[in-house]
Design an enzyme around this catalytic site. Structure first.
Site, mmCIF file in Angstrom:
data_model
loop_
_atom_site.group_PDB
_atom_site.id
_atom_site.type_symbol
_atom_site.label_atom_id
_atom_site.label_comp_id
_atom_site.label_asym_id
_atom_site.label_seq_id
_atom_site.Cartn_x
_atom_site.Cartn_y
_atom_site.Cartn_z
ATOM 1 C CD GLU A 116 67.188 62.207 16.690
ATOM 2 O OE1 GLU A 116 67.937 62.585 17.625
ATOM 3 O OE2 GLU A 116 66.328 62.945 16.169
ATOM 4 C CG HIS B 226 68.138 66.333 17.326
ATOM 5 N ND1 HIS B 226 67.444 65.352 18.000
ATOM 6 C CD2 HIS B 226 67.697 67.518 17.816
ATOM 7 C CE1 HIS B 226 66.618 65.924 18.864
ATOM 8 N NE2 HIS B 226 66.754 67.239 18.776
#
Length: 474
Positions: free
Chosen positions: A322, A352
């Site tokens: 990420e 997220h």
């Protein structure tokens, strides 16, 4: 105005070449009571709140405590730390390793969320660090063992954003069932596509929850309220909420569920726990939602299952890699499957944000910041994820000239005998010790001590070969 705590200088002992300036007390040599802390006081042994006469311990002049907060920690948490008088630097993003190492060299407290990786190669440079606050649920971004072995306590907030994640799952279940993502994108592009084929009500459908913890159980209750049948699988035998039914194996859940949601930790056993074999076991036209960790789903296998029509839709909130900050980073440079993933129909991709609500972040900020203050000021480890949970009742204003000794040490035979030989010349009012793996944590309150006795006591503990860290609070 109350004056600062007395100076307890760093001893030579077995300490590191770079002095840990918060492993001991420091400040002026004036004898005084300590300032009153403004955080939420720990409960007494009877469950009530502290009385106003409670004396708050202070290990140092609070303005000397340096705190680094990364990844836009909620203002509620920042305010709690600033009200203590600590020096607080708050940044909105994570930092590259070289910048992180430089920033951490002289901080005593660091607060992070999920992106900052505090591995041993980073933590070894932070010689003054005594505590880490993970303002999130997970702690897999921290080397917990290395932290414990070096006397660094770690706290998190395991429950505060559970409701937010569960609500996101409910929203995504309905969104996938009605293909709202595709219809929304089409209309934004000027395409009117009014269809009902492949669109369903969720009432009467079966939801399979993998991991029936705080998120899974809340999701269970909300799904039942919408008329869904709920089954769940967990490696721990847990009591079901409502009329939810446990199943004995993951395969059994996958074969029955119309919607599968994942709420498991990142451990070796959950790595790629949903891959080609598991997709084959799922019902034709089922849906998969992952709000746990990016390593739990084999995403290339998911792409193939979507392209083959095995799955009717999917929602991902987490990914193997990420970005460290916001921006146009969700490309193949991050994960080599990203472009193929973005081309799929009826797939919801979120960055997220499962716990990213104002309510959740405020609650997390308060919970973790309170834990940090209690540890720094009182030595309390209740809620720690890598240390034994040890606490003592608070001192009161009618107990003058008390000190609290905190001795973090290697859990080896003979240590308590040596420590009690050192403490034996003093009046030990109360003492508690516990161990966790190779690390043990001891707290003792000692009365009627003077400055020279505190210094001798501190140095004697520092000189023990079992010592990891010594702190003296009063």
């Amino acid at each position: 105005m109350p004056t600062a705590a007395r100076d307890i200088p760093q001893g030579n002992g077995h300490s590191d070449s770079l002095a840990r300036t918060v492993s001991n007390s420091f400040g002026t040599l004036d004898l005084s009571t300590s300032p009153t802390a403004t955080f939420h006081s720990p409960q007494s042994s009877y469950g009530g709140h502290q009385k106003p006469s409670t004396k708050q311990l202070k290990p140092f002049q609070t303005q000397d405590v340096k705190v680094l907060l990364l990844e836009n920690v909620n203002k509620t948490g920042q305010d709690i730390l600033r009200k203590q008088g600590y020096q607080v630097e708050a940044l909105k993003s994570s930092l590259p390793d070289d910048q992180l190492i430089e920033k951490m060299r002289d901080v005593h407290v660091i607060g992070i969320r999920s992106k900052t990786q505090l591995r041993a190669n980073i933590l070894k440079h932070a010689k003054n660090l005594i505590v880490i606050g993970c303002f999130c649920i997970g702690t897999n971004q921290v080397d917990l063992q290395y932290a414990a072995e070096n006397g660094i306590c770690v706290f998190n907030s395991p429950f505060s954003n559970s409701r937010s994640v569960a609500e996101l799952m409910i929203g995504e279940i309905i969104t996938l069932a009605r293909q709202l993502g595709d219809r929304n994108n089409e209309l934004h592009n000027g395409v009117w596509n009014k269809v009902s084929a492949g669109c369903w009500e969720v009432r009467g459908k079966t939801l399979g929850i993998v991991g029936y913890g705080h998120v899974g159980s809340q999701l269970s209750v909300m799904a039942e309220a919408m008329g869904m049948k709920v089954i769940f699988y967990d490696v721990v035998n847990l009591m079901s909420m409502g009329v939810a039914s446990p199943v004995h194996t993951l395969e059994e859940l996958l074969r029955q569920a119309d919607f599968v949601t994942l709420h498991v930790p990142e451990i070796p056993e959950t790595m790629n726990m949903i891959s080609t074999t598991q997709f084959d076991q799922m019902k034709q036209g089922a849906y998969l939602l992952n709000a746990s960790r990016g390593s739990v789903v084999d995403i290339p296998a998911l792409i193939k299952a979507m392209q083959a029509g095995k799955l009717a839709g999917a929602a991902l909130d987490v990914y193997p890699n990420e970005p460290g900050g916001n921006g146009e980073h969700f490309t193949n440079n991050l994960n080599d499957f990203t472009e193929d993933l973005r081309k799929l129909k009826n797939i919801l991709l979120t960055p997220h944000i499962g716990g990213s609500t104002e309510e959740a972040q405020s609650a997390i900020g308060a919970e973790v910041a309170d834990s940090l203050v209690k540890y720094v000021n009182l030595g309390t480890t209740s809620g720690a994820v890598n240390m034994p949970e040890v606490t003592l009742r608070s001192l009161t204003m009618d107990e003058p000239n008390h000190v609290r000794v905190i001795y973090i040490h290697k859990n080896v035979p003979g240590v308590l005998r040596r420590v009690n030989e050192i403490l034996g010349d003093h009046n030990v009012d109360k003492q508690m010790t516990d161990s966790r793996g190779d690390v043990a944590y001891l707290m003792a309150d000692i009365s009627s001590v003077n400055v020279s006795e505190i210094k001798d006591l501190y140095q004697s503990l520092e000189d023990l070969g079992s010592r990891i860290r010594t702190r003296v609070l009063y």
